[in-house]
Design a protein around this motif. Structure first.
Motif, mmCIF file in Angstrom:
data_model
loop_
_atom_site.group_PDB
_atom_site.id
_atom_site.type_symbol
_atom_site.label_atom_id
_atom_site.label_comp_id
_atom_site.label_asym_id
_atom_site.label_seq_id
_atom_site.Cartn_x
_atom_site.Cartn_y
_atom_site.Cartn_z
ATOM 1 N N GLN A 120 43.926 47.697 38.312
ATOM 2 C CA GLN A 120 43.677 48.858 39.206
ATOM 3 C C GLN A 120 42.677 48.709 40.142
ATOM 4 O OE1 GLN A 120 46.276 49.904 38.628
ATOM 5 N NE2 GLN A 120 46.775 49.867 36.415
ATOM 6 N N SER A 121 41.299 48.233 39.871
ATOM 7 C CA SER A 121 40.088 48.033 40.672
ATOM 8 C C SER A 121 39.180 47.156 40.180
ATOM 9 C CB SER A 121 39.687 49.385 41.169
ATOM 10 O OG SER A 121 38.446 49.239 42.000
ATOM 11 N N PHE A 122 38.421 46.455 40.991
ATOM 12 C CA PHE A 122 37.282 45.685 40.665
ATOM 13 C C PHE A 122 35.887 46.461 40.962
ATOM 14 C CE2 PHE A 122 40.715 42.760 41.401
ATOM 15 C CZ PHE A 122 40.507 41.878 40.471
ATOM 16 N N ALA A 171 39.113 46.322 50.520
ATOM 17 C CA ALA A 171 39.293 44.760 51.167
ATOM 18 C C ALA A 171 38.567 43.981 49.982
ATOM 19 C CB ALA A 171 38.534 44.628 52.365
ATOM 20 N N GLN A 172 37.631 44.497 49.347
ATOM 21 C CA GLN A 172 36.953 43.865 48.174
ATOM 22 C C GLN A 172 37.642 43.954 47.047
ATOM 23 O OE1 GLN A 172 33.003 45.915 47.415
ATOM 24 N NE2 GLN A 172 32.359 45.136 49.605
ATOM 25 N N ASP A 173 38.559 44.591 46.706
ATOM 26 C CA ASP A 173 39.322 44.336 45.737
ATOM 27 C C ASP A 173 40.434 43.398 45.658
ATOM 28 O OD1 ASP A 173 38.216 46.350 44.014
ATOM 29 O OD2 ASP A 173 39.499 48.081 44.606
ATOM 30 N N MET A 174 41.030 43.398 47.190
ATOM 31 C CA MET A 174 41.999 42.298 47.304
ATOM 32 C C MET A 174 41.505 41.008 47.162
ATOM 33 S SD MET A 174 44.430 44.120 50.315
ATOM 34 C CE MET A 174 43.125 44.401 51.479
ATOM 35 N N ALA A 175 40.097 40.816 47.606
ATOM 36 C CA ALA A 175 39.735 39.655 47.722
ATOM 37 C C ALA A 175 39.232 39.136 46.384
ATOM 38 C CB ALA A 175 38.325 39.814 48.521
ATOM 39 N N ALA A 176 39.096 39.913 45.537
ATOM 40 C CA ALA A 176 38.758 39.560 44.070
ATOM 41 C C ALA A 176 39.944 39.205 43.640
ATOM 42 C CB ALA A 176 37.960 40.860 43.152
ATOM 43 N N ALA A 179 41.279 35.854 44.520
ATOM 44 C CA ALA A 179 40.533 34.751 43.763
ATOM 45 C C ALA A 179 40.656 34.200 42.457
ATOM 46 C CB ALA A 179 38.851 35.172 43.980
ATOM 47 N N LEU A 180 41.497 35.182 41.793
ATOM 48 C CA LEU A 180 42.065 34.889 40.453
ATOM 49 C C LEU A 180 43.421 34.015 40.402
ATOM 50 C CD1 LEU A 180 41.701 38.327 38.886
ATOM 51 C CD2 LEU A 180 40.100 36.150 38.147
ATOM 52 N N GLU A 181 43.868 33.748 41.751
ATOM 53 C CA GLU A 181 45.112 32.915 42.051
ATOM 54 C C GLU A 181 46.040 33.335 40.954
ATOM 55 O OE1 GLU A 181 43.236 29.104 41.488
ATOM 56 O OE2 GLU A 181 42.691 29.230 43.914
ATOM 57 N N VAL A 182 46.319 34.469 40.672
ATOM 58 C CA VAL A 182 47.719 34.702 40.090
ATOM 59 C C VAL A 182 49.039 34.741 40.798
ATOM 60 C CG1 VAL A 182 46.448 36.267 38.444
ATOM 61 C CG2 VAL A 182 47.112 37.359 40.529
ATOM 62 N N MET A 221 46.483 46.895 55.801
ATOM 63 C CA MET A 221 45.594 45.722 55.374
ATOM 64 C C MET A 221 46.121 44.994 54.202
ATOM 65 S SD MET A 221 42.042 47.925 55.217
ATOM 66 C CE MET A 221 41.399 46.601 54.436
ATOM 67 N N LEU A 222 47.001 45.517 53.274
ATOM 68 C CA LEU A 222 47.686 44.825 52.208
ATOM 69 C C LEU A 222 48.794 43.804 52.707
ATOM 70 C CD1 LEU A 222 48.285 44.537 48.895
ATOM 71 C CD2 LEU A 222 49.747 46.486 49.333
#
Length: 391
Positions: A120-122, A171-176, A179-182, A221-222
């Motif tokens: 849901q969020s970081f 924007a930070q949530d999407m970047a995180a 980064a997990l490459e799922v 943005m998404l």
């Protein structure tokens, strides 16, 4: 081709946005599992005598609360009553706080081969606002530990449109997440439902959702970031690396029959829907003590099926097959809505051919409105009816 859905209606705590059927009291968990095993025996013929399960999905609620013994009992019952395809996609929804290394070892040793993790969020304040049980750190660690345990087929959930002064947190949530490459991401706009904590707070003026324009900007943005990271949008809220769609959910949207087990679960046999009572105690009592499933059947007319097809197909990358809609379901959109269809095409909201209506990115922002405009009214056909059923 068929699917099986098992609803596990238990959670550690109630998220403030959730309106699914669940209980935070785990006292009936063992009894519900026992009843689902019994329901498999009672309803094994629902999908026909030669049904092969291509997908199995444990949803909820929080299925990651199931013990290894409970999962074993469910899989034993599934294999007793159904043929399961060798390459079946078997998904379990999980919360990050449940995915400890010992739990992941249990899951890796089971038939489960796909995890859908509700991050849901970081952003810690957003997790607290939504009353999530996990921390921001656990959001990242859970995925990394699942990957280390051997789970490569992972989907994560994100929520956008959470009140914020600007778009930086999103924007930070999407970047995180990237980064997990799922291989799969499901991203949903925060929806304020009347029976939820947020719904009650909003009614009293204690919770103010962001304006529609703010949410639309985050959706745009998404789409931009998904394209930049080479994820395909195969449904409005679902994105994947090439070829990594959720087979289970894709089957829903294509109208493939499926059997739903457990309280509040839905089933579809290709023509009718069945809804099981959304009450754990009533469900357990009926199945275990009385030997029947407390459910209601909705008899779908051709009109109902046409409207359902419109609603689901316009959300997908394939779009609405106008030829199928006309020849199979008797609805000719070119004839009935020619002016509106041309306007959608002219204004860049949709791509239109003689056989396909597909929404553009701009059109997806208005998908619900466009679908309502195209819905068929009951004036042109008989409406469906609902009938209680004991099975």
């Amino acid at each position: 081709m068929s699917g099986l859905y098992l609803h596990i209606p238990f959670c550690k705590q109630a998220c403030h946005y959730c309106d699914f059927h669940f209980s935070t009291s785990l006292g009936l968990k063992g009894s519900v599992v026992e009843a689902v095993v019994r329901e498999l025996a009672l309803r094994h013929a629902y999908l026909g005598p030669h049904a092969v399960l291509n997908t199995i999905y444990f949803g909820g609620g929080t299925p990651s609360l199931l013990s290894a013994a409970e999962l074993d009992a469910l899989f034993a019952a599934i294999h007793k009553h159904f043929a399961v395809a060798p390459d079946a996609e078997i998904t379990l929804e999980a919360n990050p706080d449940d995915l400890t290394p010992p739990k992941l070892r249990e899951l890796a040793a089971s038939p489960i081969n796909r995890l859908s993790i509700g991050l849901q969020s970081f952003h810690e304040p957003h997790l607290r606002l939504m009353n999530r049980a996990h921390s921001a750190q656990e959001s990242t660690v859970a995925v990394q530990q699942a990957q280390a345990a051997g789970f490569e087929n992972i989907s994560v959930d994100l929520i956008y449109g959470v009140p914020a002064p600007d778009h930086r947190i999103w924007a930070q949530d999407m970047a995180a997440a990237f980064a997990l490459e799922v291989p799969h991401l499901s991203c949903y706009a925060l929806t304020i439902e009347p029976g939820t904590v947020f719904g009650r707070q909003a009614k009293k003026g204690r919770f103010l959702p962001p304006p529609d324009e703010f949410v639309a900007q985050q959706f745009e943005m998404l789409l931009e970031q998904m394209q930049r990271h080479s994820y395909q949008q195969y449904e409005i809220s679902n994105f994947c690396q090439p070829g990594r769609e959720s087979r289970h959910n894709s089957a829903y949207w294509q109208g493939v029959p499926y059997l739903g087990l457990g309280p509040s679960a839905h089933s579809f046999d290709g023509h009718n829907r069945q809804y099981t009572v959304a009450n754990n105690h009533q469900y357990v009592q009926a199945v275990l003590e009385q030997g029947h499933v407390p459910a209601t059947i909705e008899h779908l007319t051709t009109l109902d099926r046409a409207n359902e097809y419109l609603m689901t197909s316009l959300r997908t990358a394939q779009g609405c097959n106008l030829t199928y809609l006309r020849d199979t379901l008797g609805v000719d959109l070119h004839q009935q809505h020619s002016v509106y269809l041309r306007e959608l095409h002219r204004t860049g909201l949709a791509e239109l051919t003689p056989s396909i209506l597909r929404l553009t990115n701009r059109g997806k922002l208005l998908a619900d409105h466009i679908t309502l405009e195209l819905f068929q009214s009951s004036d042109s056909a008989t409406t469906g009816s609902s009938t209680p059923v004991n099975s």
